[in-house]
Design a protein around this motif. Structure first.
Motif, PDB file in Angstrom:
ATOM      1  N   ALA A 340      34.992  15.072  44.385  1.00  0.00           N
ATOM      2  CA  ALA A 340      34.570  13.671  44.371  1.00  0.00           C
ATOM      3  C   ALA A 340      33.134  13.550  43.862  1.00  0.00           C
ATOM      4  O   ALA A 340      32.840  12.731  42.975  1.00  0.00           O
ATOM      5  N   GLU A 341      32.242  14.365  44.414  1.00  0.00           N
ATOM      6  CA  GLU A 341      30.834  14.320  43.979  1.00  0.00           C
ATOM      7  C   GLU A 341      30.706  14.707  42.499  1.00  0.00           C
ATOM      8  O   GLU A 341      29.932  14.083  41.750  1.00  0.00           O
ATOM      9  N   ASN A 342      31.462  15.733  42.080  1.00  0.00           N
ATOM     10  CA  ASN A 342      31.386  16.181  40.686  1.00  0.00           C
ATOM     11  C   ASN A 342      31.902  15.117  39.715  1.00  0.00           C
ATOM     12  O   ASN A 342      31.352  14.916  38.635  1.00  0.00           O
ATOM     13  N   MET A 343      32.978  14.440  40.110  1.00  0.00           N
ATOM     14  CA  MET A 343      33.535  13.416  39.230  1.00  0.00           C
ATOM     15  C   MET A 343      32.616  12.203  39.155  1.00  0.00           C
ATOM     16  O   MET A 343      32.405  11.637  38.074  1.00  0.00           O
ATOM     17  N   ILE A 344      32.071  11.801  40.270  1.00  0.00           N
ATOM     18  CA  ILE A 344      31.124  10.674  40.279  1.00  0.00           C
ATOM     19  C   ILE A 344      29.928  10.995  39.389  1.00  0.00           C
ATOM     20  O   ILE A 344      29.501  10.167  38.573  1.00  0.00           O
ATOM     21  N   VAL A 409      42.865  14.557  49.494  1.00  0.00           N
ATOM     22  CA  VAL A 409      42.932  14.028  48.125  1.00  0.00           C
ATOM     23  C   VAL A 409      42.747  12.512  48.146  1.00  0.00           C
ATOM     24  O   VAL A 409      41.994  11.952  47.344  1.00  0.00           O
ATOM     25  N   PHE A 410      43.408  11.834  49.084  1.00  0.00           N
ATOM     26  CA  PHE A 410      43.266  10.379  49.194  1.00  0.00           C
ATOM     27  C   PHE A 410      41.815   9.983  49.475  1.00  0.00           C
ATOM     28  O   PHE A 410      41.292   9.034  48.885  1.00  0.00           O
ATOM     29  N   ARG A 411      41.170  10.709  50.385  1.00  0.00           N
ATOM     30  CA  ARG A 411      39.774  10.371  50.717  1.00  0.00           C
ATOM     31  C   ARG A 411      38.866  10.581  49.509  1.00  0.00           C
ATOM     32  O   ARG A 411      37.951   9.779  49.261  1.00  0.00           O
ATOM     33  N   VAL A 416      35.647   8.196  45.060  1.00  0.00           N
ATOM     34  CA  VAL A 416      35.295   8.076  43.643  1.00  0.00           C
ATOM     35  C   VAL A 416      35.435   6.628  43.180  1.00  0.00           C
ATOM     36  O   VAL A 416      34.517   6.060  42.571  1.00  0.00           O
ATOM     37  N   ILE A 417      36.586   6.015  43.469  1.00  0.00           N
ATOM     38  CA  ILE A 417      36.829   4.630  43.033  1.00  0.00           C
ATOM     39  C   ILE A 417      35.788   3.695  43.638  1.00  0.00           C
ATOM     40  O   ILE A 417      35.211   2.829  42.950  1.00  0.00           O
ATOM     41  N   ASP A 418      35.550   3.853  44.923  1.00  0.00           N
ATOM     42  CA  ASP A 418      34.631   2.965  45.627  1.00  0.00           C
ATOM     43  C   ASP A 418      33.211   3.099  45.079  1.00  0.00           C
ATOM     44  O   ASP A 418      32.473   2.110  44.977  1.00  0.00           O
ATOM     45  N   ALA A 512      45.442  -0.050  48.900  1.00  0.00           N
ATOM     46  CA  ALA A 512      46.738   0.641  48.844  1.00  0.00           C
ATOM     47  C   ALA A 512      46.604   2.100  49.255  1.00  0.00           C
ATOM     48  O   ALA A 512      47.450   2.643  49.976  1.00  0.00           O
ATOM     49  N   THR A 513      45.523   2.763  48.823  1.00  0.00           N
ATOM     50  CA  THR A 513      45.337   4.176  49.154  1.00  0.00           C
ATOM     51  C   THR A 513      44.989   4.339  50.622  1.00  0.00           C
ATOM     52  O   THR A 513      45.442   5.299  51.273  1.00  0.00           O
ATOM     53  N   ASN A 514      44.213   3.426  51.167  1.00  0.00           N
ATOM     54  CA  ASN A 514      43.923   3.465  52.608  1.00  0.00           C
ATOM     55  C   ASN A 514      45.200   3.300  53.429  1.00  0.00           C
ATOM     56  O   ASN A 514      45.375   3.949  54.467  1.00  0.00           O
ATOM     57  N   SER A 515      46.095   2.434  52.966  1.00  0.00           N
ATOM     58  CA  SER A 515      47.369   2.255  53.665  1.00  0.00           C
ATOM     59  C   SER A 515      48.185   3.539  53.641  1.00  0.00           C
ATOM     60  O   SER A 515      48.784   3.932  54.651  1.00  0.00           O
ATOM     61  N   SER A 516      48.202   4.204  52.492  1.00  0.00           N
ATOM     62  CA  SER A 516      48.908   5.482  52.389  1.00  0.00           C
ATOM     63  C   SER A 516      48.283   6.523  53.304  1.00  0.00           C
ATOM     64  O   SER A 516      48.982   7.308  53.955  1.00  0.00           O
ATOM     65  N   LEU A 517      46.962   6.506  53.373  1.00  0.00           N
ATOM     66  CA  LEU A 517      46.251   7.458  54.219  1.00  0.00           C
ATOM     67  C   LEU A 517      46.542   7.205  55.696  1.00  0.00           C
ATOM     68  O   LEU A 517      46.804   8.143  56.470  1.00  0.00           O
ATOM     69  N   LEU A 518      46.543   5.938  56.092  1.00  0.00           N
ATOM     70  CA  LEU A 518      46.813   5.597  57.490  1.00  0.00           C
ATOM     71  C   LEU A 518      48.238   5.971  57.897  1.00  0.00           C
ATOM     72  O   LEU A 518      48.467   6.507  58.984  1.00  0.00           O
ATOM     73  N   SER A 519      49.193   5.691  57.024  1.00  0.00           N
ATOM     74  CA  SER A 519      50.584   6.032  57.346  1.00  0.00           C
ATOM     75  C   SER A 519      50.767   7.533  57.420  1.00  0.00           C
ATOM     76  O   SER A 519      51.561   8.039  58.214  1.00  0.00           O
ATOM     77  N   LEU A 520      49.999   8.267  56.627  1.00  0.00           N
ATOM     78  CA  LEU A 520      50.075   9.727  56.657  1.00  0.00           C
ATOM     79  C   LEU A 520      49.491  10.261  57.954  1.00  0.00           C
ATOM     80  O   LEU A 520      50.019  11.203  58.559  1.00  0.00           O
TER      81      LEU A 520
END
Length: 536
Positions: A340-344, A409-411, A416-418, A512-520
């Motif tokens: 994440a840090e490298n991509m940012i 991966v989700f986090r 990165v997006i945020d 949407a990704t947070n929802s996927s993360l929470l359900s996981l």
């Protein structure tokens, strides 16, 4: 059944909907400039050029306007086709056409990769239409009412037809597509281009491209043409020859068009090619960057990017008046803990404002999919629409068991997006672009088009310059560039307009990704993987 091959026939061609939250579906920006959708459906326009020309054609793009029952009933035969993100809308459209008692022909990348999903279609015309459409028409002439047409051969691009550009309203679109090359010489594990079109680039003749440009010119089109090739510089020698001819053609007609395209990062190493592109007024280039980590690039056969610093490449393109867009992927097996840090850092340091960041998706029939299937890691409905939402790499990726914990991966993805699409960081990249670009634009808009541009500029000022969260950043950007590099203001304002779309898309993706993360997190990741691979 009427003899559709020799007799008169009404043919309805329909482009079904893409996801409203796709990276490329920036309809809010389209409205600012008075258009309805970013790009015209080039594939279907080409299909129209390959079908019998004594037929009567209508083309409806559902991303622009709805298709009515009356239009379907008008048709003797209906054609559609598309990509993975259109799967849900295509399947629904097949059912709708059949309920109205009409024949439907389906083709395109997703039906070619997953024909079983489209078995309800009357005709499946798969692979490259230049080869399979004649096979379909031959059977149609014999009275066939169904059939599937496949060929392992490759189309001879030297025998290409001019797409039926006359079937669309140019004002509905920001850009019109054109294709020069099919195939790519590289061997990226996750890419389906080499599976669909091969690793040996095939080219239209220079004369054919000039013929297509002339067709657009004669129809009165002026402005943005997107060379849709997956790698425009797949053969640099051929591209240079083409650009020299295009340059002369454009100059004779006072540069009616300007261009965008997609290329590999090694474009930045060829100044002769860059100069030719600038001479033809190329303004944007999409670069497939994927990841800033060399080890991951090498493991996924993206060797053409290894040890090629992205900031240097982007700066070189800016020197020749071209803005870089970039594609990035998260979810590779070999990603480091600091991905994440490298991509940012890669995105911020390079100044790429429009960074398309997606989750790794195992596309049908790729090397990646075959490997994951062998390893027992591929989900059993890996590339099928199984929910109310469309398949989209931004929110529907990771259709396999990840080696790095899925939650991690989700986090990383959310981080990165945020970060890169916060107003401060986005506008920092816009300022970098605006200060460093050295444009020498050749295309000059007409007076009426210039008035449209001015109206669009005022709309951007209103929406970005007087909006909570962006007002300060917008005006800081505007006055910084207008004072220090006024020639960069057009590119900078265009990028500011795009943030109107990206800001909304960011909210959707993070939610949407947070929802996927929470359900996981509500259950076991092991149980989730077992369920998705058919274990339970």
């Amino acid at each position: 059944m009427r003899d559709l091959h020799k007799g008169p026939a009404n043919c309805l061609i329909v482009q079904t909907k893409f996801s409203a939250f796709s990276f490329w579906n920036y309809q809010d920006v389209c409205k600012i400039v008075g258009a309805k959708y970013p790009a015209a459906p080039l594939g279907l326009l080409t299909v129209a050029g390959l079908l019998p020309q004594h037929w009567t054609f209508r083309l409806v793009d559902e991303n622009v306007e709805p298709v009515s029952d009356e239009q379907i009933l008008w048709a003797d035969i209906v054609c559609t086709g598309g990509m993975l993100p259109q799967q849900k809308s295509m399947l629904e459209f097949i059912d709708r056409v059949h309920k109205l008692g009409r024949i439907i022909v389906v083709g395109g990348p997703d039906p070619t990769s997953q024909p079983d999903l489209y078995s309800k279609a009357d005709f499946l015309v798969l692979g490259e239409g230049e080869i399979t459409i004649p096979l379909f028409l031959k059977d149609l002439e014999k009275g066939a009412t169904s059939g599937t047409y496949v060929s392992s051969g490759r189309a001879d691009m030297l025998e290409s037809v001019v797409p039926r550009y006359d079937l669309i309203r140019f004002k509905n679109y920001i850009m019109i597509g054109m294709q020069f090359i099919r195939g790519c010489p590289f061997n990226c594990e996750f890419c389906d281009v080499i599976e669909l079109f091969g690793r040996t680039p095939r080219f239209k003749s220079n004369g054919q491209i000039l013929k297509e440009l002339q067709a657009l010119y004669d129809l009165g089109y002026r402005g943005h043409i997107d060379m849709v090739d997956d790698n425009f510089i797949g053969n640099k020698k051929k591209v240079k020859e083409l650009l020299r001819e295009i340059k002369s053609w454009l100059a004779e007609r006072k540069f009616p068009f300007f261009f965008t395209t997609e290329a590999s990062v090694n474009l930045a190493e060829d100044e002769e090619l860059l100069q030719l592109m600038q001479d033809c007024d190329f303004r944007y280039v999409f670069l497939g960057i994927e990841t800033p980590e060399n080890d991951t690039l090498a493991r996924n056969n993206k060797n053409q990017n290894v040890d090629r610093p992205v900031p240097d490449a982007v700066r070189k393109l800016l020197d020749f008046g071209m803005v870089s867009n970039g594609g990035y992927i998260i979810g590779f097996d070999s990603e480091s803990k600091r991905i994440a840090e490298n991509m940012i850092a890669s995105i911020q340091e390079s100044g790429i404002a429009m960074a398309m960041i997606g989750l790794l998706y195992a596309l049908p029939n790729t090397q990646l999919t075959r490997r994951l299937e062998t390893e027992g890691r591929l989900f059993h409905l890996a590339s099928q629409s199984v929910s109310d939402t469309d398949i989209d790499q931004m929110t529907s990726g990771l259709n396999f068991i990840t080696l790095i914990p899925r939650s991690e991966v989700f986090r990383n993805y959310i981080k990165v997006i945020d970060t890169v699409y916060s107003p401060a960081n986005y506008y920092r990249r816009v300022i970098y672009t605006g200060l460093n670009i050295r444009p020498r634009y050749k295309h000059k808009p007409s007076f009426l088009t210039w008035l449209v541009y001015m109206r669009s500029f005022l709309r951007v000022c209103r929406q970005a310059g007087f909006s909570r969260g962006t007002a300060y950043h917008y005006w800081k950007m505007f006055f910084t560039i207008i004072i220090r590099n006024p020639s960069g203001i057009e590119a900078a304002v265009n990028l500011a307009a795009m943030f109107i779309h990206f800001r909304k898309q960011k909210a959707y993706i993070v939610s949407a990704t947070n929802s996927s993360l929470l359900s996981l997190e509500d259950g076991s990741e092991h149980d989730f993987n077992e369920r998705m691979t058919g274990g339970k």
